[in-house]
Design an enzyme around this catalytic site. Structure first.
Site, PDB file in Angstrom:
ATOM      1  CB  ILE A  51       7.617  -8.420  70.295  1.00 55.76           C
ATOM      2  CG1 ILE A  51       7.464  -9.895  70.678  1.00 55.76           C
ATOM      3  CG2 ILE A  51       6.825  -7.517  71.241  1.00 55.76           C
ATOM      4  CD1 ILE A  51       8.174 -10.273  71.957  1.00 55.76           C
TER       5      ILE A  51
ATOM      6  CG  LEU B  47      12.636   6.769  69.339  1.00 49.10           C
ATOM      7  CD1 LEU B  47      12.671   8.248  68.934  1.00 49.10           C
ATOM      8  CD2 LEU B  47      13.889   6.437  70.157  1.00 49.10           C
TER       9      LEU B  47
ATOM     10  CE1 TYR C 249      14.702   2.007  80.035  1.00 43.63           C
ATOM     11  CE2 TYR C 249      14.996   4.008  81.313  1.00 43.63           C
ATOM     12  CZ  TYR C 249      14.836   3.377  80.090  1.00 43.63           C
ATOM     13  OH  TYR C 249      14.819   4.129  78.943  1.00 43.63           O
TER      14      TYR C 249
ATOM     15  CE  LYS D 156      17.508   1.891  77.884  1.00 44.00           C
ATOM     16  NZ  LYS D 156      17.460   1.507  76.472  1.00 44.00           N
TER      17      LYS D 156
HETATM   18  P1  NAD Z   1       8.096   1.957  73.914  1.00 42.65           P
HETATM   19  O1  NAD Z   1       7.825   1.146  75.129  1.00 42.65           O
HETATM   20  O2  NAD Z   1       7.077   2.942  73.469  1.00 42.65           O
HETATM   21  O3  NAD Z   1       8.406   0.991  72.679  1.00 42.65           O
HETATM   22  C1  NAD Z   1       9.185  -0.162  72.802  1.00 42.65           C
HETATM   23  C2  NAD Z   1       8.743  -1.126  71.719  1.00 42.65           C
HETATM   24  O4  NAD Z   1       9.535  -2.308  71.843  1.00 42.65           O
HETATM   25  C3  NAD Z   1       7.271  -1.541  71.835  1.00 42.65           C
HETATM   26  O5  NAD Z   1       6.594  -1.323  70.618  1.00 42.65           O
HETATM   27  C4  NAD Z   1       7.334  -3.029  72.175  1.00 42.65           C
HETATM   28  O6  NAD Z   1       6.277  -3.791  71.603  1.00 42.65           O
HETATM   29  C5  NAD Z   1       8.687  -3.414  71.573  1.00 42.65           C
HETATM   30  N1  NAD Z   1       9.237  -4.623  72.184  1.00 42.65           N
HETATM   31  C6  NAD Z   1       9.159  -5.021  73.474  1.00 42.65           C
HETATM   32  N2  NAD Z   1       9.762  -6.204  73.636  1.00 42.65           N
HETATM   33  C7  NAD Z   1      10.247  -6.563  72.434  1.00 42.65           C
HETATM   34  C8  NAD Z   1      10.971  -7.674  71.963  1.00 42.65           C
HETATM   35  N3  NAD Z   1      11.330  -8.680  72.782  1.00 42.65           N
HETATM   36  N4  NAD Z   1      11.317  -7.712  70.649  1.00 42.65           N
HETATM   37  C9  NAD Z   1      10.956  -6.720  69.804  1.00 42.65           C
HETATM   38  N5  NAD Z   1      10.246  -5.648  70.184  1.00 42.65           N
HETATM   39  C10 NAD Z   1       9.910  -5.561  71.495  1.00 42.65           C
HETATM   40  O7  NAD Z   1       9.520   2.679  74.146  1.00 42.65           O
HETATM   41  P2  NAD Z   1      10.030   4.045  73.492  1.00 42.65           P
HETATM   42  O8  NAD Z   1       9.555   5.154  74.350  1.00 42.65           O
HETATM   43  O9  NAD Z   1       9.738   4.074  72.045  1.00 42.65           O
HETATM   44  O10 NAD Z   1      11.591   3.901  73.747  1.00 42.65           O
HETATM   45  C11 NAD Z   1      12.470   3.413  72.743  1.00 42.65           C
HETATM   46  C12 NAD Z   1      13.866   3.336  73.308  1.00 42.65           C
HETATM   47  O11 NAD Z   1      14.286   4.618  73.761  1.00 42.65           O
HETATM   48  C13 NAD Z   1      14.000   2.380  74.504  1.00 42.65           C
HETATM   49  O12 NAD Z   1      15.232   1.691  74.414  1.00 42.65           O
HETATM   50  C14 NAD Z   1      14.014   3.316  75.692  1.00 42.65           C
HETATM   51  O13 NAD Z   1      14.730   2.769  76.750  1.00 42.65           O
HETATM   52  C15 NAD Z   1      14.710   4.540  75.109  1.00 42.65           C
HETATM   53  N6  NAD Z   1      14.343   5.754  75.832  1.00 42.65           N
HETATM   54  C16 NAD Z   1      13.065   6.230  75.768  1.00 42.65           C
HETATM   55  C17 NAD Z   1      12.727   7.365  76.493  1.00 42.65           C
HETATM   56  C18 NAD Z   1      11.322   7.917  76.480  1.00 42.65           C
HETATM   57  O14 NAD Z   1      11.055   8.923  77.146  1.00 42.65           O
HETATM   58  N7  NAD Z   1      10.397   7.335  75.705  1.00 42.65           N
HETATM   59  C19 NAD Z   1      13.701   8.038  77.262  1.00 42.65           C
HETATM   60  C20 NAD Z   1      14.976   7.502  77.309  1.00 42.65           C
HETATM   61  C21 NAD Z   1      15.305   6.377  76.576  1.00 42.65           C
END
Ligand code: NAD
Length: 327
Positions: free
Chosen positions: A35, A13, A140, A144
């Site tokens: 990170i 995202l 998870y 949330k």
């Molecule tokens: P993702 O796993 O693709 O990206 C998460 C990013 O966070 C990664 O780039 C990772 O390197 C970074 N990260 C991890 N630990 C970290 C830390 N300690 N400090 C800084 N950065 C850190 O996740 P996404 O799919 O982009 O999801 C983004 C948000 O949306 C999340 O909160 C997720 O829970 C929520 N979400 C996503 C989905 C989905 O389908 N992708 C659905 C519901 C909710």
């Protein structure tokens, strides 16, 4: 002028949200952070390597860049969270509390995503209401749901302007997903375009709420732009777009690739998916701030297949040019 910090910007995202925020506010106004080292993030400057659990480093970035808004996306997602539940809890909760603390006086607005994973097997499956029985069964989902309660708490007790969406499974073609239960719906397009067989880790009729990435980005920006007085929900808003099963996405892809083949080998993610709703009632989001999705399943498939085909052809022709110049 807003100065925005996106945390977890290198993920599925984050990369798309950063692009949208930069076209809205300007390149220099949006600091991307993750990170990951910069070279692995696929993001342009300005970029800061930052661990969201490190409250001191976080404060320094917010202070030195005079940040006014934070989008906090860093998290461990559903399937990955089950591999190391205590770490998922630590990261998801500690980082959120760090951001909410900053919302008390240092930044004006905070965005934090929740998920349909807050719902559980006791939740009504169809048209799941905004307020209902939750009882999530994954770490998870538990993190949330706890996060939603903290968001409401910080809003009520400290006036923090925190806004949140319960995203369904997000589907985009630009970045590979990071360990969620709905990741199959991204992988399946890659396999189809590369003319390979796809083995799905969910069963063929497992229907789940999903959303095309453009709609998710639009929902996020619309919510953040909405008048604070119009927002009746400070935990997290239900938002809905499309619901489909692996079989239905396969049929939609077969309109483009008639020979495409899919097999089904459900694994531990089937149980997680089975605890989630089939579809979501998002009346409150529609009423409060005018939420409306733009993409249905067919439009999403047309768009993703078109872009992935284009990307694949560019890679092929640049490889060919490289080979010609080497020989
Ligand atoms: P993702 O796993 O693709 O990206 C998460 C990013 O966070 C990664 O780039 C990772 O390197 C970074 N990260 C991890 N630990 C970290 C830390 N300690 N400090 C800084 N950065 C850190 O996740 P996404 O799919 O982009 O999801 C983004 C948000 O949306 C999340 O909160 C997720 O829970 C929520 N979400 C996503 C989905 C989905 O389908 N992708 C659905 C519901 C909710």
């Amino acid at each position: 002028m807003e100065k925005v910090l996106v945390i977890g910007a290198g993920g599925q995202l984050g990369r798309e949200l950063v692009a949208a925020l930069r076209s809205k506010y300007g390149q220099e106004q949006v600091i991307a952070s993750d990170i990951k080292p910069w070279e692995d993030s696929h993001l342009d400057a300005p970029y800061v390597k930052l661990n969201a659990m490190d409250e001191k480093a976080l404060f320094e970035v917010v202070n030195s860049h005079e940040i006014t808004e934070i989008y906090h996306l860093a998290a461990i997602l559903s399937a990955k969270g089950e591999m190391d539940p205590l770490f998922a809890w630590d990261l998801n909760m500690k980082s959120l509390l760090n951001i909410l603390e900053l919302g008390k006086e240092h930044v004006k607005k905070v965005f934090w995503p929740s998920s349909i994973a807050v719902f559980g097997p006791d939740t009504p499956k169809d048209q799941t209401p905004q307020h209902t029985l939750m009882n999530p069964t994954t770490v998870y989902g538990i993190s949330k749901l706890a996060g939603e309660r903290w968001c409401e708490y910080y809003h009520q007790h400290y006036g923090v302007d925190v806004r949140s969406l319960r995203y369904p499974g997000l589907i985009g073609y630009k970045t590979l997903p990071g360990g969620g239960t709905t990741d199959y719906a991204v992988d399946i397009y890659y396999k189809a375009v590369q003319q390979e067989k796809f083995d799905c880790f969910l069963s063929e009729n497992m229907k789940l709420p999903m959303m095309y990435m453009d709609d998710a980005v639009k929902a996020t920006l619309d919510l953040m732009m909405a008048d604070a007085e119009k927002l009746s929900v400070r935990s997290s808003y239900n938002i809905n777009a499309i619901s489909f099963s692996p079989r239905e996405i396969y049929e939609s892809i077969r309109k483009h690739y008639s020979n495409f083949e899919v097999s089904y080998t459900p694994d531990y993610r089937e149980k997680i998916a089975d605890s989630w709703p089939n579809s979501i009632d998002d009346t409150v989001a529609r009423t409060d701030w005018g939420w409306k999705p733009a993409f249905d399943l067919e439009e999403m498939s047309d768009e993703i297949i078109w872009h992935l085909t284009d990307m694949l052809e560019s890679v092929k022709s640049s490889n060919e040019m490289q080979r010609n110049s080497d020989s």
